[in-house]
Design a protein around this motif. Structure first.
Motif, PDB file in Angstrom:
ATOM      1  N   VAL A  57       0.849   0.388  -5.882  1.00 31.19           N
ATOM      2  CA  VAL A  57      -0.417   0.461  -6.619  1.00 31.19           C
ATOM      3  C   VAL A  57      -0.401  -0.472  -7.832  1.00 31.19           C
ATOM      4  O   VAL A  57      -1.303  -0.444  -8.664  1.00 31.19           O
ATOM      5  N   GLY A  58       0.658  -1.296  -7.940  1.00 29.32           N
ATOM      6  CA  GLY A  58       0.706  -2.297  -8.996  1.00 29.32           C
ATOM      7  C   GLY A  58       1.480  -1.900 -10.240  1.00 29.32           C
ATOM      8  O   GLY A  58       1.274  -2.490 -11.305  1.00 29.32           O
ATOM      9  N   ILE A  59       2.377  -0.923 -10.119  1.00 25.52           N
ATOM     10  CA  ILE A  59       3.193  -0.494 -11.256  1.00 25.52           C
ATOM     11  C   ILE A  59       4.632  -0.902 -11.020  1.00 25.52           C
ATOM     12  O   ILE A  59       5.218  -0.589  -9.975  1.00 25.52           O
ATOM     13  N   VAL A 115      -4.091  19.061  -6.256  1.00 24.67           N
ATOM     14  CA  VAL A 115      -4.075  18.159  -7.421  1.00 24.67           C
ATOM     15  C   VAL A 115      -2.949  17.140  -7.293  1.00 24.67           C
ATOM     16  O   VAL A 115      -3.059  16.001  -7.766  1.00 24.67           O
ATOM     17  N   LEU A 116      -1.865  17.531  -6.625  1.00 21.84           N
ATOM     18  CA  LEU A 116      -0.693  16.669  -6.495  1.00 21.84           C
ATOM     19  C   LEU A 116      -0.659  15.920  -5.162  1.00 21.84           C
ATOM     20  O   LEU A 116       0.347  15.290  -4.839  1.00 21.84           O
ATOM     21  N   ALA A 117      -1.743  15.956  -4.406  1.00 21.01           N
ATOM     22  CA  ALA A 117      -1.790  15.264  -3.125  1.00 21.01           C
ATOM     23  C   ALA A 117      -1.726  13.745  -3.322  1.00 21.01           C
ATOM     24  O   ALA A 117      -2.296  13.198  -4.266  1.00 21.01           O
ATOM     25  N   HIS A 118      -1.023  13.075  -2.425  1.00 21.81           N
ATOM     26  CA  HIS A 118      -0.898  11.619  -2.473  1.00 21.81           C
ATOM     27  C   HIS A 118      -2.252  10.969  -2.187  1.00 21.81           C
ATOM     28  O   HIS A 118      -2.895  11.271  -1.178  1.00 21.81           O
ATOM     29  N   ASP A 119      -2.712  10.097  -3.083  1.00 25.05           N
ATOM     30  CA  ASP A 119      -4.000   9.428  -2.909  1.00 25.05           C
ATOM     31  C   ASP A 119      -3.905   8.046  -3.558  1.00 25.05           C
ATOM     32  O   ASP A 119      -4.247   7.853  -4.717  1.00 25.05           O
ATOM     33  N   GLN A 120      -3.428   7.102  -2.764  1.00 29.34           N
ATOM     34  CA  GLN A 120      -3.203   5.756  -3.281  1.00 29.34           C
ATOM     35  C   GLN A 120      -4.501   5.091  -3.728  1.00 29.34           C
ATOM     36  O   GLN A 120      -4.538   4.411  -4.773  1.00 29.34           O
ATOM     37  N   ALA A 121      -5.581   5.297  -2.990  1.00 27.94           N
ATOM     38  CA  ALA A 121      -6.864   4.678  -3.341  1.00 27.94           C
ATOM     39  C   ALA A 121      -7.363   5.197  -4.683  1.00 27.94           C
ATOM     40  O   ALA A 121      -7.847   4.417  -5.529  1.00 27.94           O
ATOM     41  N   LYS A 122      -7.256   6.494  -4.894  1.00 27.89           N
ATOM     42  CA  LYS A 122      -7.708   7.070  -6.161  1.00 27.89           C
ATOM     43  C   LYS A 122      -6.839   6.591  -7.319  1.00 27.89           C
ATOM     44  O   LYS A 122      -7.339   6.343  -8.425  1.00 27.89           O
ATOM     45  N   ALA A 123      -5.528   6.428  -7.064  1.00 24.76           N
ATOM     46  CA  ALA A 123      -4.626   5.924  -8.106  1.00 24.76           C
ATOM     47  C   ALA A 123      -5.045   4.514  -8.530  1.00 24.76           C
ATOM     48  O   ALA A 123      -5.109   4.200  -9.726  1.00 24.76           O
ATOM     49  N   LYS A 124      -5.355   3.672  -7.549  1.00 29.38           N
ATOM     50  CA  LYS A 124      -5.786   2.309  -7.859  1.00 29.38           C
ATOM     51  C   LYS A 124      -7.104   2.308  -8.626  1.00 29.38           C
ATOM     52  O   LYS A 124      -7.283   1.524  -9.571  1.00 29.38           O
ATOM     53  N   ALA A 125      -8.017   3.188  -8.232  1.00 31.40           N
ATOM     54  CA  ALA A 125      -9.316   3.255  -8.903  1.00 31.40           C
ATOM     55  C   ALA A 125      -9.163   3.686 -10.360  1.00 31.40           C
ATOM     56  O   ALA A 125      -9.842   3.158 -11.253  1.00 31.40           O
ATOM     57  N   ILE A 174      -0.106   7.525 -11.804  1.00 35.79           N
ATOM     58  CA  ILE A 174       1.294   7.593 -11.396  1.00 35.79           C
ATOM     59  C   ILE A 174       1.513   8.800 -10.496  1.00 35.79           C
ATOM     60  O   ILE A 174       2.165   8.719  -9.449  1.00 35.79           O
ATOM     61  N   SER A 175       0.943   9.944 -10.889  1.00 36.91           N
ATOM     62  CA  SER A 175       1.095  11.154 -10.093  1.00 36.91           C
ATOM     63  C   SER A 175       0.468  10.999  -8.713  1.00 36.91           C
ATOM     64  O   SER A 175       1.064  11.383  -7.697  1.00 36.91           O
ATOM     65  N   LEU A 176      -0.722  10.425  -8.651  1.00 32.32           N
ATOM     66  CA  LEU A 176      -1.411  10.253  -7.373  1.00 32.32           C
ATOM     67  C   LEU A 176      -0.717   9.247  -6.463  1.00 32.32           C
ATOM     68  O   LEU A 176      -0.796   9.343  -5.233  1.00 32.32           O
ATOM     69  N   ALA A 177      -0.022   8.285  -7.041  1.00 31.69           N
ATOM     70  CA  ALA A 177       0.612   7.230  -6.252  1.00 31.69           C
ATOM     71  C   ALA A 177       1.882   7.686  -5.559  1.00 31.69           C
ATOM     72  O   ALA A 177       2.362   7.030  -4.618  1.00 31.69           O
ATOM     73  N   ILE A 178       2.457   8.801  -5.998  1.00 26.27           N
ATOM     74  CA  ILE A 178       3.725   9.264  -5.426  1.00 26.27           C
ATOM     75  C   ILE A 178       3.470  10.157  -4.216  1.00 26.27           C
ATOM     76  O   ILE A 178       2.720  11.128  -4.286  1.00 26.27           O
TER      77      ILE A 178
END
Length: 534
Positions: free
Chosen positions: A409-411, A350-360, A312-316
């Motif tokens: 990311v599917g949430i 640590v708070l950088a946006h990373d949609q791919a990592k969030a999905k993984a 959730i944090s990575l997706a924002i």
């Protein structure tokens, strides 16, 4: 015994990294001067909400603090420019070397609006009663954690003692939450204090309160014991203060442009252009404390899974939220604490946006995309609700953007709006998936108030070594060592994603050109003793 040097130097970091911007006459946050200050008149201030309470010790929402702060004085004050703790109701103080005992020497001649005098006995009555006020007073209760009692040394000397070192307490005495009220007000029930108001020693008194409509204050003509930070001695310039509750930001903006109100709170990015073009002054100051974010109920699925919380944090995309919705100059969160808070640690990577990592992370946690794009696991959709409160124009558009980012990311996120007067009820019940909000305070101990499992623990943070770290920073009298512990606490909270920091709050007010010397305090709230109209 020591004086306030340690706490003053710690608080100074608020200013070292903070900002105070005014579209006009610099740091005094006022309009173009037209001569000497003028006494008299009424200032009408439009706010977006009402907390449903006019007791400073039980109020945590900025819109209501703007009014109730004017009713009470505090033992100390905090200089917003230097962070130094300075005298107010207490003319001096000493602190024991172990930070367990704080002795305050009170100013003589101070009276409350009911005519009774300020004494050490009244200070004792206030601090003795606060722990029993209930959920609305959670900030004040947290500041007095470990309170052992107050000894009346003599009529004007009060010695406050704690069971363990309490490094944050001196700064807490500068807050509205520990503003001192008359003994008769202390004896009222918490609900009576909320609805009927209190007798304070402040420069204004409560003359009328209509819930969700208006708060009206009248000048106290015999006031003569202001903070050393006040430019004017004696009573305030203004005769009256009127706070109108206008929930629609467009109505507040229109009222200021038309001259129906003199000042407005919670100015959003969408209104900046129109206000500036009509000659309105925009005053801004970054708030210290816990940033705006999505605070998760860590005891409720799916937030019991750290991978889901981290996803959730990575997706924002915090930068997008700050730049799209919030006023100009708003910074994306780089920690759970705002950068203006003493001891802030930059955890931006640590708070950088990373949609791919969030999905993984969600894939590895067993959440797979369904036909509608929402992830599922064991027949259950990855969905939750964010409860938010109608006390700022930026809340809904911010959350609608967060809602879109999480859906990517599917949430699936549902947004639940409630009135700000219900916030304590919701927090106490802990019957929520996630809450949107922030907490302002110019001291890092706000982390302990918000995330310690030994206190209210609104967010059901699991018991861990974080508790020991939070307790340790509160007790540590060495600034460098304390901030090392504060940094550890921030890393744990952010890395374990107990809460999801999004943006730093920047308080932005709009004032007419006729409003002068409307000033921010160290917590980015306002003090109106020196304010005048002309």
């Amino acid at each position: 015994m020591r004086t306030s040097s340690f706490w003053a130097s710690a608080a100074a970091l608020v200013v070292a990294t903070g900002t105070l911007a005014a579209c006009g006459s610099g740091g005094d946050a006022s309009g173009d001067r037209t001569g000497a200050p003028r006494a008299g008149g009424t200032l009408t201030f439009a706010v977006g909400s009402d907390a449903g309470c006019v007791d400073p010790q039980q109020v945590g929402s900025n819109d209501t603090i703007y009014s109730v702060r004017q009713l009470v004085d505090s033992l100390t004050d905090q200089d917003p420019q230097t962070g130094k703790i300075v005298p107010w109701l207490a003319k001096s103080w000493t602190i024991s070397d172990d930070a367990k005992t704080f002795t305050f020497m009170l100013r003589p001649g101070v009276t409350f609006s009911d005519g009774t005098p300020l004494t050490a006995k009244v200070v004792k009555a206030n601090f003795d009663a606060i722990p029993g006020l209930g959920p609305l007073a959670s900030l004040a209760i947290g500041y007095l954690s470990g309170y052992e009692g107050t000894t009346v040394v003599n009529d004007l000397t009060a010695k406050v003692s704690f069971k363990q070192p309490n490094a944050q307490f001196l700064q807490a005495t500068a807050t509205h939450s520990l503003g001192i009220v008359a003994e008769a007000s202390v004896k009222k029930t918490p609900q009576q204090r909320c609805t009927e108001g209190i007798a304070g020693s402040g420069p204004f008194t409560l003359s009328k309160y209509v819930p969700n409509q208006a708060v009206e204050l009248a000048q106290r003509k015999d006031y003569n014991w202001g903070s050393v930070l006040f430019k004017k001695q004696g009573p305030a310039y203004l005769d009256r203060l009127v706070y109108k509750v206008l929930p629609e930001s467009g109505v507040r903006t229109g009222g200021l442009q038309s001259g129906q109100v003199d000042a407005i709170g919670a100015v959003g990015r969408a209104d900046e252009g129109a206000l500036k073009s009509s000659g309105v002054r925009l005053l801004a100051r970054a708030n210290p404390g816990v940033v705006f974010g999505v605070s998760l109920n860590n005891k409720r699925a799916p937030f019991t899974d750290e991978k889901v919380r981290q996803a959730i944090s990575l997706a924002i995309d915090r930068g997008q939220v700050a730049a799209t919705v919030f006023p100009s100059g708003t910074k994306p969160a780089t920690s759970v604490l705002a950068h203006t808070t003493p001891g802030h640690t930059d955890l931006g990577p640590v708070l950088a946006h990373d949609q791919a990592k969030a999905k993984a992370l969600l894939d590895s946690a067993g959440w797979t995309p369904g036909g509608d794009g929402i992830r599922q696991k064991g027949g259950r959709k990855l969905a939750f609700a964010i409860t938010w409160f109608a006390n700022a124009a930026t809340n809904q558009p911010s959350l609608e953007l967060v809602q879109q980012q999480l859906r990517a990311v599917g949430i699936q996120v549902e947004l639940k709006q409630l009135q700000i007067s219900l916030i304590a009820t919701v927090q106490q019940s802990k019957n929520f998936d996630a809450l949107w909000g922030n907490v302002t305070r110019a001291d890092p101990d706000i982390l302990r108030s918000s995330f310690s499992t030994k206190l209210v623990n609104v967010y059901n943070v699991p018991s861990s070594d974080l508790d020991g770290i939070l307790d340790g920073q509160s007790a540590q009298v060495d600034r460098a060592k304390r901030f090392e512990l504060v940094a550890q606490a921030q890393r744990q909270i952010v890395q374990r994603a107990y809460t999801v920091p999004v943006v730093e709050l920047q308080t932005v007010l709009g004032t007419a050109k006729t409003v002068h010397d409307l000033k921010f305090d160290a917590s980015s709230r306002i003090q109106l003793h020196d304010t005048w109209i002309g």
